[in-house]
Design a protein around this motif. Structure first.
Motif, PDB file in Angstrom:
ATOM      1  N   PHE A   5      37.162  26.755 -25.747  1.00 16.79           N
ATOM      2  CA  PHE A   5      37.787  28.026 -26.103  1.00 16.79           C
ATOM      3  C   PHE A   5      39.132  28.185 -25.398  1.00 16.79           C
ATOM      4  O   PHE A   5      39.248  27.959 -24.192  1.00 16.79           O
ATOM      5  N   GLY A   6      40.122  28.605 -26.182  1.00 21.57           N
ATOM      6  CA  GLY A   6      41.413  28.939 -25.594  1.00 21.57           C
ATOM      7  C   GLY A   6      42.209  27.753 -25.104  1.00 21.57           C
ATOM      8  O   GLY A   6      43.082  27.891 -24.263  1.00 21.57           O
ATOM      9  N   SER A  40      45.430  29.960 -27.309  1.00 23.15           N
ATOM     10  CA  SER A  40      44.925  30.842 -26.267  1.00 23.15           C
ATOM     11  C   SER A  40      45.808  32.056 -26.089  1.00 23.15           C
ATOM     12  O   SER A  40      45.347  33.134 -25.789  1.00 23.15           O
ATOM     13  N   THR A  41      47.113  31.876 -26.282  1.00 20.73           N
ATOM     14  CA  THR A  41      48.005  32.993 -26.041  1.00 20.73           C
ATOM     15  C   THR A  41      48.660  33.375 -27.342  1.00 20.73           C
ATOM     16  O   THR A  41      49.103  32.531 -28.099  1.00 20.73           O
ATOM     17  N   LEU A  42      48.683  34.660 -27.585  1.00 22.80           N
ATOM     18  CA  LEU A  42      49.267  35.124 -28.820  1.00 22.80           C
ATOM     19  C   LEU A  42      50.766  35.230 -28.615  1.00 22.80           C
ATOM     20  O   LEU A  42      51.303  36.270 -28.303  1.00 22.80           O
ATOM     21  N   SER A  43      51.444  34.129 -28.745  1.00 19.06           N
ATOM     22  CA  SER A  43      52.871  34.173 -28.522  1.00 19.06           C
ATOM     23  C   SER A  43      53.580  33.210 -29.457  1.00 19.06           C
ATOM     24  O   SER A  43      52.964  32.336 -30.051  1.00 19.06           O
ATOM     25  N   TRP A  97      29.223  31.192 -26.481  1.00 14.49           N
ATOM     26  CA  TRP A  97      30.095  31.610 -25.365  1.00 14.49           C
ATOM     27  C   TRP A  97      29.298  31.705 -24.075  1.00 14.49           C
ATOM     28  O   TRP A  97      29.707  31.218 -23.034  1.00 14.49           O
ATOM     29  N   ALA A 117      31.972  31.314 -30.809  1.00 16.32           N
ATOM     30  CA  ALA A 117      31.747  32.132 -29.611  1.00 16.32           C
ATOM     31  C   ALA A 117      30.468  32.952 -29.739  1.00 16.32           C
ATOM     32  O   ALA A 117      29.753  33.166 -28.768  1.00 16.32           O
ATOM     33  N   GLN A 125      36.638  29.664 -34.106  1.00 17.41           N
ATOM     34  CA  GLN A 125      36.368  29.884 -32.680  1.00 17.41           C
ATOM     35  C   GLN A 125      35.561  31.158 -32.468  1.00 17.41           C
ATOM     36  O   GLN A 125      34.659  31.192 -31.626  1.00 17.41           O
ATOM     37  N   ALA A 126      35.885  32.191 -33.237  1.00 12.74           N
ATOM     38  CA  ALA A 126      35.150  33.451 -33.089  1.00 12.74           C
ATOM     39  C   ALA A 126      33.689  33.271 -33.487  1.00 12.74           C
ATOM     40  O   ALA A 126      32.782  33.781 -32.830  1.00 12.74           O
ATOM     41  N   ILE A 169      41.205  30.529 -35.601  1.00 12.61           N
ATOM     42  CA  ILE A 169      40.755  31.761 -34.944  1.00 12.61           C
ATOM     43  C   ILE A 169      39.354  32.127 -35.423  1.00 12.61           C
ATOM     44  O   ILE A 169      38.474  32.465 -34.638  1.00 12.61           O
ATOM     45  N   GLN A 170      39.141  32.004 -36.750  1.00 12.58           N
ATOM     46  CA  GLN A 170      37.836  32.375 -37.304  1.00 12.58           C
ATOM     47  C   GLN A 170      36.730  31.436 -36.834  1.00 12.58           C
ATOM     48  O   GLN A 170      35.637  31.882 -36.482  1.00 12.58           O
ATOM     49  N   ARG A 196      44.799  31.112 -38.835  1.00 15.04           N
ATOM     50  CA  ARG A 196      43.634  31.915 -39.198  1.00 15.04           C
ATOM     51  C   ARG A 196      42.311  31.152 -39.163  1.00 15.04           C
ATOM     52  O   ARG A 196      41.345  31.605 -38.539  1.00 15.04           O
TER      53      ARG A 196
END
Lengths: 389, 272
Positions: free
Chosen positions: B138-139, B170-173, B196, B192, B188-189, B185-186, B182
Motif C-alpha cells: 500500500f502506498g 501514495s501522495t496525491l500530487s 489492511w 485494503a 488498492q481500496a 486506486i480502486q 483510477r
C-alpha cells in the motif's frame, strides 16, 4: 470576525542531514526529551499569551507518530488550557474519531474540558489524516463509516438521556451514558476541518456545523473550497453563516515587509521541506473516488511543491509583512473567501519564541483592530459573489 | 491460444465481471486474480483456455465488478466466491490463485474442502511467517513496486509501472491523468478491505490448512520480491501431500511473466 491562534506544536530539531518523511516512519530516536520539555511548555505559553493579547480563541489538533505536530493528545493540551485561560474559546480541531474506541471516550473527555472551562470548548471532529491509518494499522477503507458512527454516538451521548443502546456496524455499545454531560447545552459548537473532500462539506452543511479549510494550498484552492461549501449549504436549503467557515493561514507580522521576510523565511522552509513530507499520504479506501478527483485538482498547488518565495507570496501560502501589508491582504482575502473565523498559525516550523511573541503582539495590536472594524462580528463577510467565481 | 470473453454475473452483492473461455468438455479451472486485479486481457487465461474450461471472476471492487461495499472481510469474500461457483455450476473445480487470489483459494479450500477439486497456489498471501514479512504493497511508488513484482523490468506491465512512477500512488500530487490512476486506486481500496489489518493474512488460516483435501500445488516465483519463499514452504508443509515448485526467472506476477510455463504446470497437475 473571530480570531483564533492555532498551534501545531512542531518538532523544531530534526537532524540537518535527515531528508526522509516527518510522518509514520520518521525515526523517534530524533525526539530529544530535553527539546520536548522545552517546546511543550513554550507552545502552551504562546497559546496562553494569545488570550492576554485579545484573541477570541486558541486551537490545538491531533496527530500521531510524526514531527509535524507533537500533539497526539490535544485533549491533554485542551485541559491544561482550560485551567490556564479564563476567557478564550478552546477549539480542539479535532479528535480523530475512528482512533477512539469506543468513541464515547471523546464525548467524555470533551465534556470534561467543557465543564472545567465553563463552556469554552469548541468540539472538532476529524476522520484523522492518511498517515494515522498507517500509524494505527487501522483500516482506511472503514474510516468514513467509523467516523459517521462515532459522530452519531457522541452527539447522541450529549443530547439524549442515557443510558441507551447503540448497535452499529463498527461499534456495539450496550450502555451509552456519558458522565459528565457538556457544560454548553445542547452541545458545544462543532467544527470539522476538511481538505476539499465533497463528502466532508456535505456532512458539515447537513449538520450546520462549521467547516475549517485545511491550509498549505494555493489561495485559489480556498476560493473553490469555500464556494463549494456555500453551495453545499444552499443545497441543504439555507444560506450559510460566515461563522460556519474558518480559514487557517500561516501569518507573520514584523515592522516592515523586508524585515518580516528576513525573520520568517528560513523557518517557513523548515516547515515546508522538513515537516510536510509524508503528510499527504492517502491510504487506499480513505477517500472516495469522486473526492480524490476533486482533491487532485488542487494537489499540484500543495505547499510541498513550493520552490521560491515569490510562489509563497503569490499563492498566499503564508501572509507575511508589515502590519499594513498583512491587514490589507487579510482583508482582501477574507472578504473574498467569506469566512467568519480566522485561524492564524503564528508559530511555524522553527520560528523561535521571541519572534513568535513579537508576531502575536504586532498582529494583536496593529492588525486585529483593523480587521475587527472591517468585519464586525455577526455582519456579512462575503463581498461580491461574482468576484469569487 | 483460445478466446476468453467477458460476461456479467448477477450476485448477491452486485453484478461482477466473469471472463470465460476454452472447450466445453475441458476440466473447469477457476483463476482468482491478485491485488493488481489482472484478469482482462490476461494472456495466461488464453493459454489455459487451450485445454481447460476457464472461469476468471473479477472480485468486487476490481475492474467493473460491483459490490465491494457489501464485503468487509475474508468471510464475506469466501461467501461471495461460493455464490459465483454456485451460479456457474462449479461443483469442485480446480482453483488457481495468485497472491491475494491464492489466499482466497486457500480460505475456500479450508472452509469448504469439497468445493475445490485441485488447488494451485501461486505466490500465495494469507499467512504470517515470523521473520519473513510480506513487503508493503500500500502506498508504494510504482517503480519500486515493479522491482519486487517482476523479474524482468522490460515486461510491458513493469515498463508501464516505471513510466507511471512520476505519478505517486501514495501522495496525491502532480498532474495526474486520472483515468490511469483510477483502477489502481480502486484495486488498492478493495484489497485494503480484506488485507489492511491484519496485513494480507488471516491469523487462523495456518492452523486450518489441515482441512484441505484437494491435491495441492504451490508455485513460487524464484525471485519474488514481495512474498518470501517461506510462505510457499509453509503452505506446502501444512497441506497434506502438497508439492512446491519453483519457477526460475519469475517474480511475483508469475502468470504474467511465464504464462506458457505456468499453464503447462497447471495442465500436468490437473491431469495427474
Amino acid at each position: 470576525m473571530r480570531f483564533f491562534s492555532f498551534h501545531l506544536m512542531p518538532y523544531p530539531s530534526l537532524p540537518p542531514d535527515y531528508d526522509g518523511p516527518a510522518w509514520v516512519t520518521c525515526p523517534n530516536e530524533f525526539f530529544d526529551p530535553a527539546v520536548g520539555h522545552e517546546v511543550y511548555n513554550r507552545y502552551l505559553d504562546e497559546l496562553v499569551y494569545a488570550e492576554e493579547l485579545g484573541f477570541d480563541g486558541v486551537c490545538v489538533n491531533e496527530h500521531h507518530q510524526n514531527a509535524y505536530g507533537i500533539m497526539p493528545s490535544p485533549n491533554l493540551m485542551g485541559s491544561i488550557l482550560a485551567r490556564q485561560t479564563k476567557r478564550v474559546k478552546i477549539a480542539i480541531v479535532g479528535n480523530a474519531l475512528p482512533l477512539y474506541d469506543p468513541p464515547t471516550r471523546v464525548a467524555e473527555e470533551f465534556a470534561m474540558i467543557d465543564n472545567i472551562s465553563g463552556g469554552r470548548l469548541i468540539a472538532g471532529f476529524v476522520v484523522g489524516g492518511g498517515p494515522e491509518y498507517y500509524s494505527f494499522s487501522m483500516n482506511p477503507a472503514h474510516a468514513r463509516e467509523r467516523f459517521a458512527e462515532a459522530h452519531e454516538i457522541i452527539m447522541r451521548a450529549w443530547t439524549e438521556p442515557g443510558p441507551f443502546e447503540y448497535i452499529g456496524k463498527h461499534y456495539k455499545l450496550r450502555y451509552v451514558n456519558s458522565w459528565p454531560r457538556p457544560f454548553q447545552q445542547p452541545h458545544p459548537e462543532v467544527w470539522i476541518p476538511g481538505a476539499g473532500s465533497l463528502e466532508t462539506m456535505e456532512f458539515v452543511a447537513k449538520h450546520r456545523y462549521a467547516y475549517m479549510g485545511i491550509p498549505y494550498f494555493h489561495i485559489s484552492v480556498f476560493d473553490r473550497t469555500f464556494r463549494m461549501f456555500r453551495e453545499a449549504c444552499e443545497r441543504e436549503g439555507y444560506e450559510y453563516d460566515p461563522l460556519q467557515a474558518g480559514w487557517l493561514e500561516p501569518i507573520y507580522v514584523a515592522e516592515t515587509d523586508e524585515q518580516a521576510r528576513q525573520e520568517y523565511e528560513e523557518h517557513f522552509w523548515y516547515f515546508v521541506k522538513r515537516l510536510l513530507p509524508g503528510i499527504n499520504i492517502s491510504p487506499p479506501g480513505y477517500t472516495s473516488i469522486r473526492s480524490i478527483e476533486n482533491i487532485l485538482k488542487g494537489a499540484g498547488t500543495f505547499a510541498i511543491n513550493l520552490q521560491t518565495w515569490d510562489e509563497v507570496v503569490e499563492g498566499q501560502y503564508a501572509i507575511v509583512g508589515s502590519p499594513e501589508t498583512v491587514a490589507e491582504k487579510l482583508t482582501e482575502s477574507l472578504r473574498r473567501l467569506g469566512t467568519g473565523n480566522l485561524l492564524g498559525l503564528f508559530q511555524l516550523g522553527t520560528l523561535p519564541a521571541h519572534l513568535t511573541r513579537k508576531n502575536l503582539e504586532l498582529f494583536a495590536t496593529e492588525v486585529m483592530p483593523k480587521l475587527r472594524k472591517e468585519f464586525p462580528e455577526g455582519a456579512r463577510v462575503l463581498g461580491d459573489q461574482a468576484a469569487v467565481a | 491460444m483460445a478466446a476468453v470473453t467477458e460476461g456479467r454475473l448477477s450476485t448477491q452483492v452486485g453484478k461482477v465481471q466473469v471472463f470465460r473461455g476454452g472447450p466445453a468438455d475441458g476440466p473447469p479451472v477457476v483463476y482468482l486474480h491478485s491485488a493488481q486485479g489482472e484478469t482482462p486481457g490476461l494472456l495466461f487465461l488464453e493459454t489455459l483456455a487451450d485445454w481447460a474450461g476457464v472461469v476468471a471472476p473479477v472480485f468486487p471492487g476490481f475492474g467493473e465488478s460491483e459490490g465491494i461495499d457489501e464485503i468487509d472481510d475474508i468471510e464475506d469474500a469466501v461467501f461471495h466466491l461460493l455464490d459465483v461457483f454456485d451460479s456457474l455450476g462449479l461443483e469442485s473445480p480446480a482453483v488457481v490463485g495468485l497472491s491475494l487470489g491464492g489466499w482466497l483459494a486457500a480460505e475456500i479450500a479450508t472452509r469448504y474442502p469439497e468445493r475445490v477439486g485441485r488447488l494451485v497456489l501461486v505466490n500465495p498471501a494469507g499467512l504470517y511467517i515470523e521473520g519473513h514479512p510480506i513487503k508493503e504493497i500500500f502506498g508504494r511508488q510504482l517503480d519500486e513496486l515493479a522491482l519486487e513484482l517482476f523479474a524482468d523490468q522490460s515486461h510491458p506491465v513493469a515498463a508501464l509501472m516505471h513510466q507511471m512512477a512520476s505519478l505517486s500512488m501514495s501522495t496525491l500530487s502532480g498532474e495526474v491523468p486520472f483515468d490511469l490512476l483510477r483502477p489502481i486506486i480502486q484495486s488498492q481500496a478493495a484489497t485494503a478491505k480484506l488485507g489492511w489489518d491484519p496485513y494480507l493474512h488471516n491469523p487462523k488460516l495456518r492452523k486450518r490448512l489441515y482441512r484441505v483435501t484437494a491435491p495441492t500445488l504451490v508455485v513460487h516465483g524464484a525471485v519474488d520480491g514481495l512474498i518470501p519463499r517461506a510462505h510457499a514452504e509453509a503452505y506446502a508443509q501444512d497441506i497434506a501431500g502438497a508439492r512446491l515448485v519453483d519457477v526460475d526467472g519469475a517474480a511475483h506476477m508469475l502468470p504474467l511473466e511465464k504464462p506458457d510455463e505456468l499453464s503447462a504446470i497447471v495442465r500436468e497437475f490437473v491431469a495427474g
